[in-house]
Each structure stands twice: as C-alpha cells, then as structure tokens.
Design a protein around this motif. Structure first.
Motif, short mmCIF file in Angstrom:
data_model
loop_
_atom_site.label_atom_id
_atom_site.label_comp_id
_atom_site.label_asym_id
_atom_site.label_seq_id
_atom_site.Cartn_x
_atom_site.Cartn_y
_atom_site.Cartn_z
N PHE A 1 0.84 -1.06 -0.49
CA PHE A 1 -0.20 -0.12 0.48
C PHE A 1 1.11 0.74 -0.09
O PHE A 1 1.94 1.42 0.65
N ASP A 2 0.50 2.13 -1.32
CA ASP A 2 1.38 3.38 -1.43
C ASP A 2 0.80 4.74 -0.78
O ASP A 2 1.69 5.73 -1.70
N ASP B 1 -6.68 10.45 1.57
CA ASP B 1 -5.57 11.19 1.99
C ASP B 1 -4.72 10.25 1.94
O ASP B 1 -3.97 10.31 3.04
N GLY B 2 -4.81 9.01 1.00
CA GLY B 2 -3.04 8.74 1.47
C GLY B 2 -3.06 7.30 2.00
O GLY B 2 -1.64 6.72 2.29
N VAL B 3 -4.08 7.18 3.46
CA VAL B 3 -4.21 6.46 4.17
C VAL B 3 -5.25 4.81 3.95
O VAL B 3 -6.05 6.05 3.15
N LEU B 4 -4.85 4.01 3.93
CA LEU B 4 -6.36 3.34 4.29
C LEU B 4 -6.88 2.74 5.28
O LEU B 4 -5.81 2.66 6.25
N ILE B 5 -8.63 3.44 5.26
CA ILE B 5 -8.90 3.32 6.71
C ILE B 5 -9.52 1.74 6.94
O ILE B 5 -10.58 0.95 5.95
N PRO C 1 -1.29 -15.32 2.94
CA PRO C 1 -1.31 -13.94 2.46
C PRO C 1 -0.81 -13.56 3.98
O PRO C 1 -0.61 -14.00 5.46
N LEU C 2 -0.83 -12.33 4.05
CA LEU C 2 0.04 -11.35 5.01
C LEU C 2 -1.93 -10.80 5.05
O LEU C 2 -2.29 -10.43 4.33
N LYS C 3 -2.30 -10.26 6.54
CA LYS C 3 -3.48 -10.20 6.40
C LYS C 3 -3.46 -8.93 7.65
O LYS C 3 -2.86 -9.05 8.30
N MET C 4 -4.97 -8.05 7.80
CA MET C 4 -4.28 -6.71 8.36
C MET C 4 -6.24 -7.00 9.15
O MET C 4 -7.31 -6.73 8.02
N GLN C 5 -6.13 -6.90 10.32
CA GLN C 5 -7.81 -7.52 10.30
C GLN C 5 -8.87 -5.97 11.49
O GLN C 5 -8.36 -4.72 11.65
N ASP C 6 -9.57 -6.70 10.68
CA ASP C 6 -10.77 -5.52 11.01
C ASP C 6 -11.69 -6.10 12.71
O ASP C 6 -11.82 -6.61 12.66
N HIS C 7 -11.45 -5.27 13.43
CA HIS C 7 -11.80 -5.47 15.20
C HIS C 7 -13.22 -4.20 15.33
O HIS C 7 -13.29 -4.07 16.63
N GLY C 8 -13.50 -3.98 14.54
CA GLY C 8 -14.61 -2.86 14.39
C GLY C 8 -14.27 -1.04 14.61
O GLY C 8 -15.03 -0.37 15.06
N ASN C 9 -13.00 -0.46 14.76
CA ASN C 9 -11.89 0.61 15.38
C ASN C 9 -11.54 1.11 13.37
O ASN C 9 -10.88 0.11 13.31
N PRO C 10 -12.07 2.38 13.43
CA PRO C 10 -11.07 2.95 12.20
C PRO C 10 -9.69 2.87 12.20
O PRO C 10 -9.12 4.44 11.89
N VAL C 11 -8.98 1.92 12.79
CA VAL C 11 -7.79 2.07 12.18
C VAL C 11 -7.51 2.94 10.97
O VAL C 11 -7.34 2.11 9.98
N ARG C 12 -5.88 3.59 10.73
CA ARG C 12 -5.45 3.71 9.49
C ARG C 12 -3.98 3.58 9.06
O ARG C 12 -3.25 3.18 9.83
N PHE C 13 -3.96 2.88 8.01
CA PHE C 13 -2.77 2.74 8.12
C PHE C 13 -1.99 3.44 6.14
O PHE C 13 -2.26 3.78 5.53
N ARG C 14 -0.23 3.08 6.50
CA ARG C 14 -0.06 3.41 5.12
C ARG C 14 0.89 3.34 5.79
O ARG C 14 1.65 2.16 5.97
#
Length: 203
Positions: free
Chosen positions: A15-16, A33-37, A181-194
């Motif tokens: 993710f870029d 805005d360049g982040v993954l929510i 695969p590498l995975k990222m979790q949904d735990h009900g909170n709007p964490v942001r990744f970049r």
C-alpha cells in the motif's frame, strides 16, 4: 511524518497511499488522503509470503474511544500468527493482548506506544515454521519486531500459534503451507494504515 521510511528497491509495495490493488476482500476499506482505513472484515494480500520483512505504519483513532481491547484494535497477521495493533497509550489490558504483543503468546519487551492519532511503525522480520510430514514442527516460527524504533520482540521463537486462548484452550501449532497471505484485521475500530511494504527473505 518522521516515521516514513522509503521502501528498498526490492520491496513489494502493498500500500503506497493510492489504491488497494494488492489486497483481497478490501471493498469496504477506504483510501482517503493517502491512508487505508479499516472497513468490514479482514483483508489479505493477493500474493503469499514465507520468510519476509514487513514494514507497516499505522495510527489509532482520534479521539480515543473505549478501553482495553476496545480501543484502536486491529492486527497484522503473518499467515495465522498475529501481531496486535492496539491503542496501548495509557490504556491497560492483559499483557499478551497489548500493542505489539504476539497475540495470546508473548508480551512486548517494552510499551513503545505513541499517543492516539500519531503514526507508529512496525518493522517485522518473520521466519516461518517448518513442519515435517507428520505435521510436527521441526523449526518454530521466529519474530523480530521493532516498534517505533524499540525492539519489542528479540528474535523471539513462538512456542505455538497465536489467538485468544480463553480459559480452557491453548493454540498449538497447526501445519500450514510454506507461504501464506499477510492480513490486516477489522476489529470494529477505524485504524489507519500507510506505507506498507514487504521484502521476501530467501530460505
């Protein structure tokens, strides 16, 4: 931000800031805005990886809501093994569920958490476990994790799988493929990744 690191030339960009092309199941996750929510459900990479180095930057929601496991909760998975993402800034929870824990298995050496809304960095070196034909582990999984510049797992050998153990269950190793695969979790909170990238390590 100060945590931004340019990916090395041999990195695979996951993710870029522009789109979600590297991920499956990411329809409800949003790029803004360049982040993954975080959206609904776990996302996973289309490519699979064995031994690798992963760089990921994340930020927990502001204002901080909830407490314990209910605050800024997500996770980064290497196949079945989870590194906890949590807002552990002045937020108490059980030790092996706090930010940076190998979930349910190993607590971080230090709480390196930054305040909610600030960008945080994981640099993870992962060596997969090796199984024999009978499904027994001949080499355990190993994690070296740097959180915001602090070593929180020092070439830690996992004694078994990760996961919520509960009062009566213990998660042992379960045989799996050499790559996953590498995975990222949904735990009900709007964490942001970049700035998510990975460099495979040759066995």
């Amino acid at each position: 931000g100060a945590t931004n690191r340019d990916p090395p030339s041999d990195a695979i960009i996951l993710f870029d800031g522009s789109d979600k092309h590297a991920w499956n199941n990411a329809e409800t996750w949003t790029v803004k805005d360049g982040v993954l929510i975080v959206g609904k459900g776990m996302i996973e990479t289309k490519q699979t990886f064995g031994d690798c180095q992963l760089h990921v930057e994340w930020s927990s929601p502001l204002p901080a809501k909830g407490d314990g496991q209910g605050r800024g909760n997500s996770g980064v998975f290497f196949g079945p093994y989870e590194i906890q993402v949590l807002d552990s800034y002045k937020n108490i929870t059980y030790p092996d569920g706090q930010c940076g824990a190998l979930y349910g298995r190993a607590k971080p050496l230090v709480n390196a958490s930054r305040a909610p809304g600030e960008w945080q960095t994981y640099d993870v070196t992962f060596h997969r476990p090796i199984f024999n034909e009978d499904g027994e582990v001949t080499r355990k999984a190993k994690f070296h994790v740097i959180h915001n510049g602090h070593v929180i797992h020092d070439n830690l050998e996992l004694t078994g799988g990760t996961g919520w153990r509960g009062p009566h269950s213990i998660s042992e190793y379960k045989k799996h493929g050499d790559k996953g695969p590498l995975k990222m979790q949904d735990h009900g909170n709007p964490v942001r990744f970049r700035n998510v990238w990975v460099v495979p390590i040759k066995d």
